[in-house]
Design a protein around this motif. Structure first.
Motif, PDB file in Angstrom:
ATOM      1  N   GLY A   1       0.529   7.266   4.339  1.00 24.57           N
ATOM      2  CA  GLY A   1       0.964   5.959   3.844  1.00 24.57           C
ATOM      3  C   GLY A   1       0.502   5.608   2.441  1.00 24.57           C
ATOM      4  O   GLY A   1      -0.351   6.265   1.847  1.00 24.57           O
ATOM      5  N   ASP A   2       1.091   4.513   1.933  1.00 27.77           N
ATOM      6  CA  ASP A   2       0.750   3.970   0.619  1.00 27.77           C
ATOM      7  C   ASP A   2      -0.069   2.693   0.860  1.00 27.77           C
ATOM      8  O   ASP A   2       0.467   1.673   1.306  1.00 27.77           O
ATOM      9  N   ALA A   3      -1.371   2.770   0.548  1.00 26.68           N
ATOM     10  CA  ALA A   3      -2.284   1.660   0.859  1.00 26.68           C
ATOM     11  C   ALA A   3      -2.003   0.420   0.026  1.00 26.68           C
ATOM     12  O   ALA A   3      -2.454  -0.670   0.368  1.00 26.68           O
ATOM     13  N   SER A   4      -1.264   0.571  -1.068  1.00 26.98           N
ATOM     14  CA  SER A   4      -1.092  -0.584  -1.963  1.00 26.98           C
ATOM     15  C   SER A   4       0.189  -1.380  -1.666  1.00 26.98           C
ATOM     16  O   SER A   4       0.426  -2.408  -2.274  1.00 26.98           O
ATOM     17  N   ARG A   5       1.031  -0.894  -0.741  1.00 26.14           N
ATOM     18  CA  ARG A   5       2.323  -1.567  -0.528  1.00 26.14           C
ATOM     19  C   ARG A   5       2.172  -2.990   0.048  1.00 26.14           C
ATOM     20  O   ARG A   5       2.827  -3.912  -0.414  1.00 26.14           O
TER      21      ARG A   5
ATOM     22  N   ARG B   1       7.595   5.190   7.911  1.00 23.03           N
ATOM     23  CA  ARG B   1       7.046   4.916   6.580  1.00 23.03           C
ATOM     24  C   ARG B   1       6.337   3.546   6.549  1.00 23.03           C
ATOM     25  O   ARG B   1       5.242   3.401   6.010  1.00 23.03           O
ATOM     26  N   ASP B   2       6.998   2.535   7.166  1.00 25.94           N
ATOM     27  CA  ASP B   2       6.407   1.184   7.181  1.00 25.94           C
ATOM     28  C   ASP B   2       5.082   1.203   7.946  1.00 25.94           C
ATOM     29  O   ASP B   2       4.089   0.609   7.517  1.00 25.94           O
TER      30      ASP B   2
ATOM     31  N   ASP C   1       2.376   2.872   5.964  1.00 26.01           N
ATOM     32  CA  ASP C   1       1.880   2.031   4.860  1.00 26.01           C
ATOM     33  C   ASP C   1       0.959   0.926   5.383  1.00 26.01           C
ATOM     34  O   ASP C   1      -0.055   0.607   4.751  1.00 26.01           O
TER      35      ASP C   1
ATOM     36  N   GLY D   1      -2.946   0.616   4.386  1.00 29.64           N
ATOM     37  CA  GLY D   1      -3.433  -0.647   3.815  1.00 29.64           C
ATOM     38  C   GLY D   1      -4.567  -1.220   4.644  1.00 29.64           C
ATOM     39  O   GLY D   1      -5.582  -1.691   4.111  1.00 29.64           O
TER      40      GLY D   1
END
Ligand code: KG4
Ligand code: ZN
Length: 359
Positions: free
Chosen positions: A189-193, A238-239, A242, A246
């Motif tokens: 995941g993308d921790a900044s989303r 994906r959600d 993320d 985060g």
């Protein structure tokens, strides 16, 4: 000196035997994890029944693996709190019965002390050390000054870190226990989303809080459901990844921010001390371990963590804490009452002959 340790405070029934040469002679563990999975958390009554079913077999198995007879053991230690009392009682009764039959001392081990000391079994960590203790039921920053001698610098005012991992995992429909699943998802995941809060970040003290973070995650999940019910949320992998990334980063940010302040206090009080340690189930989290390693390097401390399998509940940590207690002459009477609540800083410092435990 050889000690048998028994653990039964949550969903693991475990026994292990260690000696004073820091050797693990035998260990055995049965878990009731599968029976609890459908409920999304540990059900105390089911856990207690499983402990009853497995307690004899794990003790026998540990002895067999160690190639020892019961009479070769010098003392029998058992988790005597804090924890789910139905399970704790079963381990304590088994340990007391063995101690009585063998005419050997019984040692009432505080489960948190088991987590706190186990790193010393496989390393040269010395007292005093700064400890982050993060498990399913506890989240504390402590100075470990010796056996039974703890100063608590900070604690969570609501959820424990592991509990927050478990609750977020449940909300996302990922299963139990949440920590390992969230850690795996977070890698993708993308921790900044998603913007998530860091509760108590500027509180000025060393306390922690994860309840607001959990609520913030719930709100995000609700936004994916037309009717606002998280059980109807439609999310892509994906959600979910993320959110996991985060969330994990927010938890680690909170822990590290307070730990950084704790390091300053610790070094001011103990300029010659060298160790920063993490323990408890959440200590199995590699992201957290990495962040703590960075903090240790920056602060001139050495970072230590137990091997992954000794982060979550096990018999070795109870046997080892029992052995450290026995070395100090700290044994307990057979009328010791198991304690569902038993804060670490209520353990008396370990002076030989002092008893060491307030009943
Ligand atoms: O110490 P432990 O086995 O039991 C208690 O004494 O509470 O800790 C269990 C907790 C659970 O909340 C679990 O989700 C968490 O430790 N945990 C983790 C990881 N592995 C276990 N949390 C984050 N990352 C992990 N890899
Ligand atoms: Zn534990």
């Amino acid at each position: 000196m050889i000690v048998l340790g028994i653990e039964s405070s949550c969903d693991e029934t475990a026994a292990a035997i260690v000696n004073d040469k820091k050797q693990i002679l035998g260990q055995s563990l049965a878990t009731s994890l599968e029976e609890h999975k459908i409920y999304g958390g540990v059900v105390p009554e089911i856990a207690a029944r499983c402990h009853l079913d497995h307690i004899d077999e794990v003790i026998e198995d540990a002895l067999k693996k160690a190639n020892l007879r019961p009479q070769d053991i010098d003392a029998v230690a058992a988790t005597s709190g804090p924890g789910l009392i139905g399970g704790v009682v079963i381990g304590v009764m088994a340990a007391k019965a063995l101690a009585l039959a063998l005419n050997k001392p019984f040692i009432a081990v505080n489960h948190l002390e088991g987590h706190a000391l186990v790193t010393r079994l496989g390393s040269d960590v010395e007292y005093p050390y700064l400890l982050l203790l993060v498990s399913g039921g506890h989240c504390q920053i402590l100075i470990v000054k010796g056996v039974g001698d703890y100063t608590r610098l900070g604690t969570t005012i609501d959820d424990a870190a592991g509990e927050a991992f478990d609750k977020v995992s449940k909300m996302l429909g990922l299963g139990y226990p949440g920590g390992p699943i969230i850690e795996k998802m977070a890698e993708l995941g993308d921790a900044s989303r998603f913007v998530l809060p860091r509760p108590l970040y500027n509180s000025g003290d060393l306390n922690l809080s994860f309840s607001g973070l959990k609520t913030a995650v719930r709100k995000i999940i609700e936004s994916y459901a037309e009717d606002g019910n998280i059980e109807h949320a439609i999310m892509r992998k994906r959600d979910i990844a993320d959110i996991c990334a985060g969330f994990q980063t927010a938890v680690a940010d909170c822990l590290l921010h307070k730990l950084e302040k704790a390091v300053v206090l610790f070094k001011a009080e103990y300029p010659d001390a060298k160790d920063l340690v993490v323990a408890g189930g959440v200590a199995a989290n590699n992201y957290l371990r990495g962040r703590m390693q960075e903090l240790a390097e920056k602060s001139g401390l050495e970072f230590s963590a137990p091997p992954l399998k000794f982060c979550t509940d096990n018999g070795v940590m109870i046997a080892w804490a029992g052995l450290e207690r026995l070395q100090k002459g700290l044994t307990d009477n057979l009328d010791f009452k198991p304690r569902p609540r038993w804060p670490l800083d209520e353990l008396a410092p370990a002076a030989p002959g002092a008893g060491g435990v307030k009943a």
